[in-house]
Design a protein around this motif. Structure first.
Motif, PDB file in Angstrom:
ATOM      1  N   CYS A 100      -6.950   1.509 -11.278  1.00 59.40           N
ATOM      2  CA  CYS A 100      -6.131   2.713 -11.169  1.00 59.40           C
ATOM      3  C   CYS A 100      -6.584   3.566  -9.984  1.00 59.40           C
ATOM      4  N   SER A 101      -7.923   3.777  -9.918  1.00 62.55           N
ATOM      5  CA  SER A 101      -8.456   4.589  -8.819  1.00 62.55           C
ATOM      6  C   SER A 101      -8.085   3.975  -7.483  1.00 62.55           C
ATOM      7  N   ALA A 102      -8.237   2.652  -7.418  1.00 65.41           N
ATOM      8  CA  ALA A 102      -7.930   1.975  -6.162  1.00 65.41           C
ATOM      9  C   ALA A 102      -6.472   2.189  -5.791  1.00 65.41           C
ATOM     10  N   LEU A 103      -5.593   2.070  -6.797  1.00 65.65           N
ATOM     11  CA  LEU A 103      -4.163   2.267  -6.522  1.00 65.65           C
ATOM     12  C   LEU A 103      -3.892   3.686  -6.059  1.00 65.65           C
ATOM     13  N   ILE A 104      -4.516   4.650  -6.758  1.00 65.32           N
ATOM     14  CA  ILE A 104      -4.289   6.052  -6.388  1.00 65.32           C
ATOM     15  C   ILE A 104      -4.790   6.300  -4.964  1.00 65.32           C
ATOM     16  N   GLU A 105      -5.969   5.756  -4.682  1.00 65.37           N
ATOM     17  CA  GLU A 105      -6.576   6.033  -3.379  1.00 65.37           C
ATOM     18  C   GLU A 105      -5.700   5.528  -2.231  1.00 65.37           C
ATOM     19  N   VAL A 106      -5.136   4.290  -2.431  1.00 65.08           N
ATOM     20  CA  VAL A 106      -4.304   3.797  -1.323  1.00 65.08           C
ATOM     21  C   VAL A 106      -2.989   4.540  -1.254  1.00 65.08           C
ATOM     22  N   SER A 107      -2.560   5.145  -2.367  1.00 62.24           N
ATOM     23  CA  SER A 107      -1.278   5.853  -2.327  1.00 62.24           C
ATOM     24  C   SER A 107      -1.416   7.237  -1.728  1.00 62.24           C
ATOM     25  N   LEU A 108      -2.644   7.754  -1.717  1.00 64.60           N
ATOM     26  CA  LEU A 108      -2.816   9.108  -1.185  1.00 64.60           C
ATOM     27  C   LEU A 108      -2.485   9.103   0.301  1.00 64.60           C
ATOM     28  N   PRO A 109      -1.785  10.116   0.761  1.00 68.06           N
ATOM     29  CA  PRO A 109      -1.413  10.158   2.176  1.00 68.06           C
ATOM     30  C   PRO A 109      -2.638  10.457   3.055  1.00 68.06           C
ATOM     31  N   SER A 110      -2.484  10.146   4.348  1.00 67.83           N
ATOM     32  CA  SER A 110      -3.651  10.238   5.236  1.00 67.83           C
ATOM     33  C   SER A 110      -4.137  11.678   5.392  1.00 67.83           C
ATOM     34  N   GLU A 111      -3.223  12.633   5.339  1.00 66.30           N
ATOM     35  CA  GLU A 111      -3.669  14.004   5.606  1.00 66.30           C
ATOM     36  C   GLU A 111      -4.436  14.609   4.427  1.00 66.30           C
ATOM     37  N   ILE A 112      -4.460  13.893   3.317  1.00 62.42           N
ATOM     38  CA  ILE A 112      -5.110  14.468   2.132  1.00 62.42           C
ATOM     39  C   ILE A 112      -6.595  14.721   2.386  1.00 62.42           C
ATOM     40  N   GLU A 113      -7.193  13.828   3.190  1.00 63.69           N
ATOM     41  CA  GLU A 113      -8.621  13.978   3.430  1.00 63.69           C
ATOM     42  C   GLU A 113      -8.908  15.301   4.129  1.00 63.69           C
ATOM     43  N   GLN A 114      -8.119  15.562   5.167  1.00 62.36           N
ATOM     44  CA  GLN A 114      -8.284  16.800   5.908  1.00 62.36           C
ATOM     45  C   GLN A 114      -8.038  17.994   5.001  1.00 62.36           C
ATOM     46  N   SER A 153       2.775  -3.032 -11.018  1.00 65.12           N
ATOM     47  CA  SER A 153       4.140  -2.929 -10.494  1.00 65.12           C
ATOM     48  C   SER A 153       4.765  -1.584 -10.820  1.00 65.12           C
ATOM     49  N   HIS A 154       4.441  -1.040 -12.018  1.00 64.08           N
ATOM     50  CA  HIS A 154       4.998   0.258 -12.391  1.00 64.08           C
ATOM     51  C   HIS A 154       4.472   1.344 -11.451  1.00 64.08           C
ATOM     52  N   PHE A 155       3.182   1.238 -11.114  1.00 64.36           N
ATOM     53  CA  PHE A 155       2.572   2.245 -10.240  1.00 64.36           C
ATOM     54  C   PHE A 155       3.254   2.258  -8.877  1.00 64.36           C
ATOM     55  N   LEU A 156       3.418   1.063  -8.335  1.00 64.87           N
ATOM     56  CA  LEU A 156       4.004   0.996  -6.999  1.00 64.87           C
ATOM     57  C   LEU A 156       5.417   1.538  -7.006  1.00 64.87           C
ATOM     58  N   LYS A 157       6.091   1.308  -8.104  1.00 65.73           N
ATOM     59  CA  LYS A 157       7.500   1.726  -8.155  1.00 65.73           C
ATOM     60  C   LYS A 157       7.644   3.225  -8.419  1.00 65.73           C
ATOM     61  N   ASN A 158       6.817   3.771  -9.331  1.00 64.29           N
ATOM     62  CA  ASN A 158       7.022   5.157  -9.758  1.00 64.29           C
ATOM     63  C   ASN A 158       5.968   6.141  -9.237  1.00 64.29           C
ATOM     64  N   ALA A 159       4.689   5.830  -9.519  1.00 61.37           N
ATOM     65  CA  ALA A 159       3.637   6.821  -9.228  1.00 61.37           C
ATOM     66  C   ALA A 159       3.394   6.995  -7.733  1.00 61.37           C
ATOM     67  N   SER A 160       3.435   5.886  -7.017  1.00 58.20           N
ATOM     68  CA  SER A 160       3.107   5.933  -5.606  1.00 58.20           C
ATOM     69  C   SER A 160       4.023   6.889  -4.830  1.00 58.20           C
ATOM     70  N   PRO A 161       5.380   6.772  -4.978  1.00 56.80           N
ATOM     71  CA  PRO A 161       6.248   7.732  -4.291  1.00 56.80           C
ATOM     72  C   PRO A 161       5.970   9.164  -4.740  1.00 56.80           C
ATOM     73  N   LEU A 162       5.650   9.313  -6.008  1.00 55.98           N
ATOM     74  CA  LEU A 162       5.391  10.645  -6.550  1.00 55.98           C
ATOM     75  C   LEU A 162       4.205  11.297  -5.829  1.00 55.98           C
ATOM     76  N   LEU A 163       3.119  10.519  -5.688  1.00 51.46           N
ATOM     77  CA  LEU A 163       1.912  11.054  -5.031  1.00 51.46           C
ATOM     78  C   LEU A 163       2.196  11.381  -3.571  1.00 51.46           C
ATOM     79  N   THR A 164       2.876  10.492  -2.905  1.00 52.65           N
ATOM     80  CA  THR A 164       3.161  10.720  -1.487  1.00 52.65           C
ATOM     81  C   THR A 164       4.019  11.958  -1.332  1.00 52.65           C
TER      82      THR A 164
END
Lengths: 695, 103
Positions: free
Chosen positions: A121-135, A67-78
């Motif tokens: 953690c990796s799974a959470l990070i991976e789904v939070s990464l935006p789509s253009e990151i791959e490119q 829950s902490h990741f979704l609330k804090n880290a996810s917006p940060l990564l995006t």
């Protein structure tokens, strides 16, 4: 928010509510508080953790992380990714990972839990990464490989790897390599066929790609091979796409063919090559508008090219079939090939007469059962594929199922040549024929041998006949064995009387020399003639018909109409006209309306003007037609050569469909017909229920 | 205009002076063609006309006469085969002993 209530919330559905009050739990939970910066755990915390059930603590912690990741880290990564900098993002990812994972690992719980947390953690990070990151990552790698500046890429790669994102990172790296190699291959080697791209590519792969890659990551042997294979495939794909043009550019494009033979590793690529060539050649080559000679040249080039790509000839067998089938339908294929084989000067493929001299079996002999090096045919070989190694001539002969058509054409050519030779000199023709014996069976060549023998015998006979009397003067003869010569085409006409008398006398002498045999005369042969005119003397080598024709004009200044001439010659008007046009072309006769007269002196000016005056009217119209339709003459010629006899309607429709902006066709059908009739008059076409090219 | 003919090269086909449709009674090939065993026609494979007026390729007839069963008879009319005067000139002293001695 009160800690107690928060824990209650977190564990609302949890069975371990009884733990909430325990002191140890509180100490550990304080330490694991995600709002704090992670610090190394104190001894007290470790003891407290040891007293608790690690599974319960882990499950509570992982829920909190989630829950902490979704609330804090996810917006940060995006948010980070919007800055378009993969490096920063990688750092952030690293920080995030450390934040969630480090404090747990420091507690020294069961290793299984550490791993589980890392994966989550990796799974959470991976789904939070935006789509253009791959490119973006791919671009970063591409840049790193191309510019040989892999510093940043190496950092990013290792960060992603540590954060458990290696699948993602590796796939980016793979597509980066793919992209770099493909674009390098297309940019550097497209349409450059005169040097080996393969060696150059391998050098580049080793010095640029592999060296950059091994800096970014540790390359395994298998990965190294994969990179090489990738490069091979890219080069093969490029060359396959260009195959038809490469074949057309033989022999300058040989290095490109070597590239293909080096890179054509899989059955799929072989199939691609065959299919691409087939479709390209059916679009560019096997069409009614392409002259047969060009198709034959391409066929030869195709054979040489595909032999180079694959010496066994399986691919060649597959690509050559449609061309062979197409050539079989063209009526002039055989004569063109035979002209080449007989080394006629006007034949552009006369070089094949060189390879004819090399001995070769004239038909496939099948598998050699005693060959220890025998290998089965490849899987993509056609069921009736024969592995015999054919050379150019062999495969040209192979266009037709039997050699008979060639033998027939060869004897036709030989016959017309032999009847033209002077002084019975057959040495050149005999040596040409000798070369052909390498390719055709003795039995097939039998009639050709007899034809040569006939001419040699004729020489002896002729010498004997002339020896016994010299009143035969200039008359000589070829004496042929009619069963072994192709039937001689001739139109009936009457020879001059003195020639007929000579023939008769010759025949009598012959019957004296060869008892019980008689001669039957043909109207063919050749006559060396010289014409003595008022201001000039001209020498010609003509046919007996042409000679008889001009003899009619001897010692007379009067003109003659075609009717009179054909009556005197006892032939049709068409035959007489053919001979007349020869003499008009040579400038000996002139045609005025239907009357032919001898040009005793080369025309003086007044005559010329007179004639022009007479012909002004028709010439204008003719010129006009020539101007408007002359551009289409090659089309008409090609169309009639390849499609045979056609009515004017069809030609008109065809030309209308050809009409384009730069080459507009605006003539009416009547104009076209007039133009076609003009071509008929010029002896370029002939007309009989449709137009046809005169041979 | 004067026309001088320097050289007139005609073309003629030779044929044996026998009716055109007549073929060798043994090999059924035209006389202007060769018998089955020969390569070159004409001098290489001459013909033979018997007194019985039947004609054959020389080679065909000699082969026939060599057979025991032929008893030197013409294969067509079963009379003793004797070469006629017409073709004897072709031999030019080269007698076909076989035929003569048989008689």
């Amino acid at each position: 928010m009160n800690k107690q209530t928060r824990l209650k919330q977190v564990f609302k559905a949890n069975k371990h509510l009884n733990l909430i009050d325990s002191k140890a739990w509180n100490i550990v939970w304080d330490y694991l508080n995600l709002d704090q910066y992670p610090l190394p755990p104190s001894k007290e915390i470790k003891i407290a953790f040891a007293s608790l059930d690690p599974s319960s603590v882990f499950s509570a912690y992982s829920s909190a992380v989630h829950s902490h990741f979704l609330k804090n880290a996810s917006p940060l990564l995006t948010h980070q990714s919007c800055d378009n900098d993969v490096c920063n993002l990688a750092n952030t990812v690293n920080v995030v990972k450390v934040h969630y994972v480090q404090r747990w690992i420091a507690l020294n719980g069961p290793p299984a839990h550490n791993q589980k947390l890392l994966d989550a953690c990796s799974a959470l990070i991976e789904v939070s990464l935006p789509s253009e990151i791959e490119q973006m990552t791919t671009d970063l790698y591409i840049h790193a490989i191309e510019a040989r500046n892999p510093e940043r890429a190496r950092t990013v790669y290792s960060v992603f790897r540590e954060c458990g994102l290696h699948t993602f990172s590796d796939s980016c790296l793979t597509s980066a390599v793919k992209h770099t190699v493909t674009s390098h291959v297309t940019n550097s080697y497209r349409k450059t066929w005169d040097s080996s791209a393969y060696d150059d590519l391998m050098y580049w792969i080793f010095n640029v790609v592999v060296s950059s890659l091994s800096y970014i990551t540790d390359l395994k042997e298998s990965e190294l091979n994969a990179v090489n294979d990738l490069a091979c495939d890219a080069l093969a794909a490029l060359r396959i796409e260009e195959i038809y043009d490469i074949v057309c550019k033989m022999p300058q494009s040989e290095p490109a063919l070597n590239d293909l033979s080096a890179t054509l590793r899989t059955p799929k690529l072989r199939l691609d090559l065959v299919n691409t060539f087939l479709s390209q050649s059916s679009i560019s080559l096997l069409r009614a508008g392409i002259p047969t000679l060009e198709i034959i040249c391409r066929y030869i080039a195709t054979m040489e090219a595909f032999r180079r790509i694959e010496p066994r000839g399986v691919l060649l067998d597959r690509v050559a079939r449609p061309i062979r089938n197409y050539l079989r339908e063209r009526s002039d294929t055989v004569s063109l090939i035979v002209a080449g084989m007989l080394n006629r000067e006007d034949s552009p493929i006369s070089y094949i007469s060189e390879s004819i001299k090399k001995k070769q079996a004239y038909r496939d002999t099948g598998d050699d059962y005693n060959d220890p090096a025998w290998v089965p045919d490849p899987v993509d070989a056609a069921p009736d594929f024969s592995s015999s190694q054919m050379d150019i001539v062999g495969s040209l002969l192979n266009i037709f199922e039997s050699n008979d058509v060639f033998i027939r054409e060869i004897s036709n050519c030989l016959a017309s040549d032999l009847l033209k030779v002077r002084e019975y000199d057959v040495n050149t023709l005999e040596s040409q024929l000798k070369a052909l014996r390498n390719r055709f069976s003795e039995a097939a060549m039998q009639s050709c041998n007899i034809m040569i023998w006939d001419v040699q015998e004729s020489a002896a006979t002729d010498a004997h006949i002339h020896q016994s009397s010299d009143d035969l003067s200039v008359f000589h003869s070829h004496i042929i064995s009619r069963y072994f010569w192709p039937s001689l085409k001739e139109e009936p006409y009457r020879l001059p009387q003195f020639i007929e008398a000579l023939q008769e006398q010759y025949g009598v002498r012959y019957s004296e020399y060869k008892p019980l045999r008689k001669l039957k005369w043909y109207g063919v042969g050749s006559v060396a003639i010289s014409l003595e005119l008022q201001d000039r003397t001209c020498a010609f080598n003509v046919t007996p018909l042409q000679a008889s024709f001009i003899l009619l004009f001897e010692d007379t200044a009067e003109g003659m109409t075609l009717d009179t001439i054909s009556q005197k010659l006892g032939c049709t008007k068409r035959v007489a006209e053919g001979a007349a046009s020869f003499w008009v072309k040579e400038g000996i006769l002139t045609q005025n309306g239907t009357i032919y007269t001898v040009v005793e002196t080369t025309q003086d000016d007044s005559d010329a003007v007179m004639e022009e005056d007479v012909e002004v009217e028709p010439k204008d119209e003719a010129q006009e037609l020539r101007d408007s339709l002359g551009a289409f003459k090659p089309f008409i010629s090609a169309m009639l050569t390849n499609l045979g006899r056609l009515p004017a309607d069809r030609i008109h429709a065809f030309l209308s469909s050809l009409s384009s902006d730069e080459n507009p066709y605006r003539s009416s059908k009547q104009e076209l017909i007039k133009y076609l009739d003009m071509l008929v008059e010029e002896d370029f076409l002939e007309f009989d229920k449709g137009y046809k090219v005169r041979k | 205009m004067k026309v001088h003919i320097e050289n007139w090269q005609g073309v003629a086909a030779w044929h044996w002076d026998v009716p055109d449709e007549e073929v060798c009674g043994i090999c059924r090939a035209n006389f202007d063609n060769t018998c089955p065993g020969c390569k070159y026609p004409g001098d290489g494979c001459p013909l033979l006309v018997g007194t019985c007026s039947h004609s054959f390729h020389e080679h065909c007839l000699v082969k026939w006469v060599m057979l025991e069963t032929s008893r030197g008879l013409c294969p067509m009319c079963r009379q003793p085969f004797v070469e006629g005067e017409r073709t004897r000139v072709l031999r030019q002293g080269r007698d076909l002993d076989l035929l003569d001695s048989d008689e």
